[in-house]
Design a protein around this motif. Structure first.
Motif, PDB file in Angstrom:
ATOM      1  N   SER A  45     -17.002  -1.298   6.177  1.00  0.00           N
ATOM      2  CA  SER A  45     -15.790  -1.688   6.887  1.00  0.00           C
ATOM      3  C   SER A  45     -14.559  -1.130   6.183  1.00  0.00           C
ATOM      4  CB  SER A  45     -15.694  -3.209   6.987  1.00  0.00           C
ATOM      5  OG  SER A  45     -15.709  -3.798   5.692  1.00  0.00           O
ATOM      6  N   ALA A  46     -13.467  -1.003   6.934  1.00  0.00           N
ATOM      7  CA  ALA A  46     -12.220  -0.474   6.383  1.00  0.00           C
ATOM      8  C   ALA A  46     -11.699  -1.378   5.280  1.00  0.00           C
ATOM      9  CB  ALA A  46     -11.173  -0.353   7.489  1.00  0.00           C
ATOM     10  N   GLY A  47     -11.191  -0.767   4.210  1.00  0.00           N
ATOM     11  CA  GLY A  47     -10.629  -1.534   3.111  1.00  0.00           C
ATOM     12  C   GLY A  47     -11.651  -2.125   2.166  1.00  0.00           C
ATOM     13  N   THR A  48     -12.901  -1.734   2.321  1.00  0.00           N
ATOM     14  CA  THR A  48     -13.985  -2.220   1.454  1.00  0.00           C
ATOM     15  C   THR A  48     -14.490  -1.063   0.599  1.00  0.00           C
ATOM     16  OG1 THR A  48     -14.683  -3.842   3.101  1.00  0.00           O
ATOM     17  CG2 THR A  48     -16.261  -3.283   1.371  1.00  0.00           C
ATOM     18  N   PRO A  49     -14.552  -1.225  -0.709  1.00  0.00           N
ATOM     19  CA  PRO A  49     -15.037  -0.120  -1.552  1.00  0.00           C
ATOM     20  C   PRO A  49     -16.474   0.259  -1.220  1.00  0.00           C
ATOM     21  CG  PRO A  49     -13.902  -1.779  -2.879  1.00  0.00           C
ATOM     22  CD  PRO A  49     -14.086  -2.378  -1.508  1.00  0.00           C
ATOM     23  N   CYS A  50     -16.741   1.534  -1.181  1.00  0.00           N
ATOM     24  CA  CYS A  50     -18.108   2.021  -1.007  1.00  0.00           C
ATOM     25  C   CYS A  50     -18.933   1.581  -2.216  1.00  0.00           C
ATOM     26  CB  CYS A  50     -18.097   3.538  -0.898  1.00  0.00           C
ATOM     27  SG  CYS A  50     -19.741   4.297  -0.843  1.00  0.00           S
ATOM     28  N   PHE A  90       2.957   4.429  -5.417  1.00  0.00           N
ATOM     29  CA  PHE A  90       2.665   3.163  -6.101  1.00  0.00           C
ATOM     30  C   PHE A  90       2.717   3.289  -7.623  1.00  0.00           C
ATOM     31  CE2 PHE A  90       1.362   2.259  -1.862  1.00  0.00           C
ATOM     32  CZ  PHE A  90       1.564   0.900  -1.700  1.00  0.00           C
ATOM     33  N   GLY A  91       3.275   4.377  -8.106  1.00  0.00           N
ATOM     34  CA  GLY A  91       3.605   4.506  -9.515  1.00  0.00           C
ATOM     35  C   GLY A  91       2.467   4.372 -10.492  1.00  0.00           C
ATOM     36  N   GLY A  92       1.255   4.730 -10.094  1.00  0.00           N
ATOM     37  CA  GLY A  92       0.121   4.698 -11.013  1.00  0.00           C
ATOM     38  C   GLY A  92      -0.546   3.349 -11.167  1.00  0.00           C
ATOM     39  N   VAL A  93      -0.154   2.354 -10.372  1.00  0.00           N
ATOM     40  CA  VAL A  93      -0.790   1.022 -10.418  1.00  0.00           C
ATOM     41  C   VAL A  93      -1.866   0.981  -9.343  1.00  0.00           C
ATOM     42  CG1 VAL A  93      -0.453  -1.460 -10.216  1.00  0.00           C
ATOM     43  CG2 VAL A  93       1.340  -0.033 -11.226  1.00  0.00           C
ATOM     44  N   ASP A  94      -3.117   0.755  -9.728  1.00  0.00           N
ATOM     45  CA  ASP A  94      -4.218   0.843  -8.779  1.00  0.00           C
ATOM     46  C   ASP A  94      -4.495  -0.488  -8.088  1.00  0.00           C
ATOM     47  OD1 ASP A  94      -6.696  -0.579 -10.135  1.00  0.00           O
ATOM     48  OD2 ASP A  94      -5.750   0.607 -11.724  1.00  0.00           O
ATOM     49  N   TRP A  95      -5.324  -0.428  -7.060  1.00  0.00           N
ATOM     50  CA  TRP A  95      -5.623  -1.596  -6.229  1.00  0.00           C
ATOM     51  C   TRP A  95      -6.508  -2.620  -6.940  1.00  0.00           C
ATOM     52  CZ3 TRP A  95     -10.906  -1.647  -5.459  1.00  0.00           C
ATOM     53  CH2 TRP A  95     -11.575  -0.405  -5.548  1.00  0.00           C
ATOM     54  N   PRO A  99      -4.427  -6.346  -6.908  1.00  0.00           N
ATOM     55  CA  PRO A  99      -5.071  -6.504  -5.603  1.00  0.00           C
ATOM     56  C   PRO A  99      -4.133  -6.995  -4.513  1.00  0.00           C
ATOM     57  CG  PRO A  99      -5.786  -8.208  -7.136  1.00  0.00           C
ATOM     58  CD  PRO A  99      -5.034  -7.208  -7.943  1.00  0.00           C
ATOM     59  N   ASP A 100      -3.031  -7.669  -4.888  1.00  0.00           N
ATOM     60  CA  ASP A 100      -2.098  -8.158  -3.874  1.00  0.00           C
ATOM     61  C   ASP A 100      -1.416  -7.001  -3.134  1.00  0.00           C
ATOM     62  OD1 ASP A 100      -2.681 -10.771  -4.493  1.00  0.00           O
ATOM     63  OD2 ASP A 100      -0.961 -11.028  -5.840  1.00  0.00           O
ATOM     64  N   ARG A 101      -1.300  -5.863  -3.809  1.00  0.00           N
ATOM     65  CA  ARG A 101      -0.643  -4.707  -3.193  1.00  0.00           C
ATOM     66  C   ARG A 101      -1.649  -3.776  -2.500  1.00  0.00           C
ATOM     67  NH1 ARG A 101       3.752  -1.549  -6.424  1.00  0.00           N
ATOM     68  NH2 ARG A 101       4.569  -1.340  -4.321  1.00  0.00           N
ATOM     69  N   ALA A 102      -2.921  -4.112  -2.605  1.00  0.00           N
ATOM     70  CA  ALA A 102      -3.942  -3.236  -2.028  1.00  0.00           C
ATOM     71  C   ALA A 102      -3.749  -2.998  -0.528  1.00  0.00           C
ATOM     72  CB  ALA A 102      -5.329  -3.803  -2.313  1.00  0.00           C
ATOM     73  N   PRO A 103      -3.491  -4.028   0.300  1.00  0.00           N
ATOM     74  CA  PRO A 103      -3.320  -3.755   1.732  1.00  0.00           C
ATOM     75  C   PRO A 103      -2.193  -2.776   2.026  1.00  0.00           C
ATOM     76  CG  PRO A 103      -3.674  -6.102   1.360  1.00  0.00           C
ATOM     77  CD  PRO A 103      -3.477  -5.481   0.016  1.00  0.00           C
ATOM     78  N   ALA A 104      -1.078  -2.905   1.308  1.00  0.00           N
ATOM     79  CA  ALA A 104       0.038  -1.983   1.517  1.00  0.00           C
ATOM     80  C   ALA A 104      -0.338  -0.577   1.082  1.00  0.00           C
ATOM     81  CB  ALA A 104       1.262  -2.465   0.746  1.00  0.00           C
ATOM     82  N   MET A 105      -1.108  -0.458  -0.003  1.00  0.00           N
ATOM     83  CA  MET A 105      -1.548   0.858  -0.468  1.00  0.00           C
ATOM     84  C   MET A 105      -2.473   1.508   0.556  1.00  0.00           C
ATOM     85  SD  MET A 105      -3.531   1.911  -4.012  1.00  0.00           S
ATOM     86  CE  MET A 105      -2.083   1.625  -5.031  1.00  0.00           C
ATOM     87  N   TYR A 106      -3.397   0.718   1.105  1.00  0.00           N
ATOM     88  CA  TYR A 106      -4.324   1.265   2.093  1.00  0.00           C
ATOM     89  C   TYR A 106      -3.581   1.719   3.344  1.00  0.00           C
ATOM     90  CZ  TYR A 106      -7.724  -1.293  -0.800  1.00  0.00           C
ATOM     91  OH  TYR A 106      -8.481  -1.785  -1.833  1.00  0.00           O
ATOM     92  N   ALA A 107      -2.623   0.920   3.785  1.00  0.00           N
ATOM     93  CA  ALA A 107      -1.854   1.276   4.981  1.00  0.00           C
ATOM     94  C   ALA A 107      -1.027   2.536   4.738  1.00  0.00           C
ATOM     95  CB  ALA A 107      -0.951   0.115   5.383  1.00  0.00           C
ATOM     96  N   LEU A 160       7.085   3.671   5.241  1.00  0.00           N
ATOM     97  CA  LEU A 160       5.889   4.310   5.795  1.00  0.00           C
ATOM     98  C   LEU A 160       5.295   3.479   6.930  1.00  0.00           C
ATOM     99  CD1 LEU A 160       4.242   5.521   2.476  1.00  0.00           C
ATOM    100  CD2 LEU A 160       5.067   6.993   4.325  1.00  0.00           C
ATOM    101  N   ALA A 161       5.399   2.161   6.822  1.00  0.00           N
ATOM    102  CA  ALA A 161       4.861   1.283   7.863  1.00  0.00           C
ATOM    103  C   ALA A 161       5.595   1.459   9.188  1.00  0.00           C
ATOM    104  CB  ALA A 161       4.934  -0.172   7.410  1.00  0.00           C
TER     105      ALA A 161
END
Length: 280
Positions: A45-50, A90-95, A99-107, A160-161
């Motif tokens: 599913s989308a947004g789920t790590p392989c 996102f300045g080098g900060v990963d999901w 994790p709170d910023r992960a949805p915005a990063m994915y979008a 971007l949104a």
């Protein structure tokens, strides 16, 4: 990622439009969804790590993707959006760290990936127009649109949104159509958006033809000369390109080539690498 001005324009930044996985947080292994098929061995599913994504954001089966059933991964290309989102937006900060910023990063990744693909096509359009229609209004239109697309891609996540991707895509498509018509001339066959699934096109004169958006899944193009043939958006999954000459094909992308079949005798445009699964 640095963004120096492109020589000759002084305004539109030059950004990387080729993926650099070493500077990305594995976004292509997380953001897209896929279903079990000939291209993917599992559902995701989308947004789920392989499940094959490692702790260092690397693919743990990268060397065996095709034999393990992940041919679709070998054809995917983010056009450099991955490292831009990861290191710049996102300045080098990963999901995983945030994790709170992960949805915005994915979008944001979804939007910038599309914008970078538009810029990749516009870069080719600029080269073609310079050769076929130097100094014309068409060249200026390409530059202006490229600047607008880049300005959108450089936005913060909230900006971007709000990007109207369909509108930008439609305007880019119209400009690319003008370039295509200028380069191809009036005599090519119009097969745009044609259903050519499994078609035997060997011996068909496809020079200067338009195959925009055509369904060419499993089509037989062996030995074809695709000189000035417009392949924008054509579905080439499983198409047989053995010994075909695509050196002057228009708007051909890495994902299209990666999804097709070819061999060492297939001639590609100079800037497109030969897929590793193409053998003699």
């Amino acid at each position: 990622m640095s963004t120096p001005s492109r020589p000759g324009t002084g305004s539109v930044p030059e950004v990387e439009l080729v993926a650099d996985c070493s500077r990305c947080f594995g976004l292509c292994c997380v953001v897209p969804a896929f279903s079990a098929s000939a291209d993917f061995a599992i559902d995701k599913s989308a947004g789920t790590p392989c499940p094959n994504l490692g702790g260092g954001f690397n693919c743990t089966i990268h060397a065996e993707l095709r034999p393990r059933g992940f041919a679709g991964c070998t054809a995917y290309d983010c056009f450099g959006a991955g490292q831009r989102i990861s290191q710049v937006t996102f300045g080098g900060v990963d999901w995983r760290t945030d994790p709170d910023r992960a949805p915005a990063m994915y979008a944001a990744f979804r939007v910038v990936r599309e914008l970078h693909e538009l810029r990749s096509h516009l870069a080719e359009a600029r080269r073609l127009a310079a050769g076929a229609a130097p100094g014309t209004e068409l060249g200026r239109d390409i530059e202006d649109l490229d600047a607008e697309v880049e300005q959108a891609a450089a936005g913060v996540p909230e900006e971007l949104a709000r990007v109207d991707l369909p509108a930008l895509g439609a305007r880019t498509g119209a400009v690319l159509a003008r370039v295509s018509a200028t380069v191809r001339g009036p005599d090519g066959t119009d097969l745009a958006r044609g259903d050519l699934v499994g078609a035997d096109l060997r011996g068909r004169d496809l020079r200067a033809a338009t195959l925009r958006g055509a369904l060419l899944l499993g089509a037989d193009l062996r030995g074809s000369v695709l000189d000035r043939t417009d392949l924008l958006g054509a579905d080439l999954r499983g198409a047989r390109l053995h010994a075909a000459d695509l050196s002057r094909a228009l708007f051909l992308t890495r994902p299209q080539v990666g999804a097709a079949l070819g061999d060492l005798a297939t001639v590609l445009p100079q800037d497109l690498p030969r897929p590793g699964h193409w053998t003699d």
